[in-house]
Design a protein around this motif. Sequence first.
Motif, PDB file in Angstrom:
ATOM      1  N   TYR A  87       1.199   4.158  -2.942  1.00  0.00           N
ATOM      2  CA  TYR A  87       0.906   5.549  -2.569  1.00  0.00           C
ATOM      3  C   TYR A  87       2.100   6.462  -2.864  1.00  0.00           C
ATOM      4  O   TYR A  87       1.943   7.572  -3.371  1.00  0.00           O
ATOM      5  N   ALA A  88       3.306   5.969  -2.550  1.00  0.00           N
ATOM      6  CA  ALA A  88       4.502   6.794  -2.729  1.00  0.00           C
ATOM      7  C   ALA A  88       4.903   6.934  -4.195  1.00  0.00           C
ATOM      8  O   ALA A  88       5.543   7.918  -4.570  1.00  0.00           O
TER       9      ALA A  88
ATOM     10  N   PRO B 193       2.759   6.790  -7.342  1.00  0.00           N
ATOM     11  CA  PRO B 193       1.427   6.624  -7.928  1.00  0.00           C
ATOM     12  C   PRO B 193       1.421   6.344  -9.428  1.00  0.00           C
ATOM     13  O   PRO B 193       0.431   5.821  -9.948  1.00  0.00           O
TER      14      PRO B 193
ATOM     15  N   ASP C 179       0.824  -1.205   0.000  1.00  0.00           N
ATOM     16  CA  ASP C 179       0.000   0.000   0.000  1.00  0.00           C
ATOM     17  C   ASP C 179       0.860   1.257   0.000  1.00  0.00           C
ATOM     18  O   ASP C 179       0.621   2.196  -0.775  1.00  0.00           O
ATOM     19  N   ASP C 180       1.887   1.283   0.831  1.00  0.00           N
ATOM     20  CA  ASP C 180       2.762   2.456   0.877  1.00  0.00           C
ATOM     21  C   ASP C 180       3.527   2.626  -0.432  1.00  0.00           C
ATOM     22  O   ASP C 180       3.786   3.767  -0.862  1.00  0.00           O
TER      23      ASP C 180
ATOM     24  N   LYS D  53      -8.212   0.730  -4.676  1.00  0.00           N
ATOM     25  CA  LYS D  53      -7.692   1.982  -4.109  1.00  0.00           C
ATOM     26  C   LYS D  53      -6.722   2.692  -5.044  1.00  0.00           C
ATOM     27  O   LYS D  53      -6.751   3.930  -5.155  1.00  0.00           O
ATOM     28  N   HIS D  54      -5.876   1.918  -5.717  1.00  0.00           N
ATOM     29  CA  HIS D  54      -4.784   2.505  -6.490  1.00  0.00           C
ATOM     30  C   HIS D  54      -5.007   2.293  -7.988  1.00  0.00           C
ATOM     31  O   HIS D  54      -5.070   1.156  -8.457  1.00  0.00           O
TER      32      HIS D  54
END
Length: 318
Positions: A206-207, A209, A202-203, A232-233
Motif C-alpha cells: 500500500y505504501a 504501490p 499489505d502495508d 488487492k495490489h
Amino acid sequence: MNRRDFLKQGSLGAAIAAAAPQGREFRPAPPPAPPKGARIVDLHVHTWFQMEKPAAPKFTERTHNSARPDGDFQINASWEQFQYDVSAVDKAVILHVAEDAGRKGNDEMAGFARKWPEKLIPFGSVNPTYRDALDEFKRGVKELGLRGFKLSPVYQKFEPMDPGACRIYAQAQEWGIPLMFHTATAQAPEVPLRYANPVAFDDVAYAFPRLKIILAHLGHPWQRECMVMARKHPNVYMDLSANFYRPWSLYNALLLAWEWGQTEKILFGTDWPVTTARETIAGLRSLNRFAQGGNPRIPDELIEGIIYRDSLAILGIE
C-alpha cells in the motif's frame, strides 16, 4: 393469422416483449488462454553448490521438520550438476538471503551470472537492520548489475515496515527493482512466523504501490492470504517454488487462484536445490490426478500458462 401472432411480428409486439420484466444479465469470463510465451523462467534458484565434484553426495538430515516430506535433497551438488538441472529452463534467477549487509553474497551472485550470462539473472540481498544496507543496495544495482533483491523479515528478523527497510523499498520503487520476500513457513524455531504471512506485507504494498513485489512459495501454508494480496495490489505477484511436493496443497492452491482470478500472477520457480525444474514441471502436470470423485479439474491451459509465464518481462527486468 390471428391478432396475437400479428402483434408478435410487428413493432408493437417487439415493444411489448422489450418491456417485459427480466433480471440482470451475466457475461461469463473467457476460458483460460493458452500460454503466451515460449520460454521457461525459474524465478527462485539458490546457489548452494560447489565448483568441484563431491566425493559422495551429502543429503539434508531427516528430522520431524524436514524441508521435503517425500525425501532428502543433495546439499553439496557440483557446478556441473547445477548446470544440468538449470538446463531445463531458459533463464534462471539466482538469489541469496544476506546475513549481514550483503556485500559478499551480492558479489557472488554477480560472479556466477558472469560465468553463465546467457542463463543466469542475478538477484541480490541486503539486511535492512545494517546501517549500510541502502549503500549496498545501490552498489549492487549500479556496480554489480543485480536485477532484483530478496529480503526475508522472518529470517533477517525485521518488521516489514521497519524504517530501514522502507528506505530500501523507496529506492527499489524509484529504480524499478523488484523485491522478493520469503513468505512461507520456516523450520527454525527461533524465527518470528508473523513476518512470513503474506498479509504482513499489505502495508508495504500500500505504501509503495509502484514497487513490484514477489511473495515467494505461494505463501505456503497461507496460500489463500497470498491470493488475496495479489488480488488487492496490482504489483504483487507470487512464485510457486517449493510447493509441488505437497501436491494436495498445491492442487487446492491453484483452484483458489482460479476462483479468485489470480492465476496470471503466479510465476514459475523451483527453490533449487530443494526442487528442480524438471520435477516441478512434472509435478504441476500431474496435479489433475486429484480431479476425481467430483473434484474439479485444473485447466491444462492454466498449468501450462504458469510454466511458460515470462516473469522477466512481467517484472520489467528483461
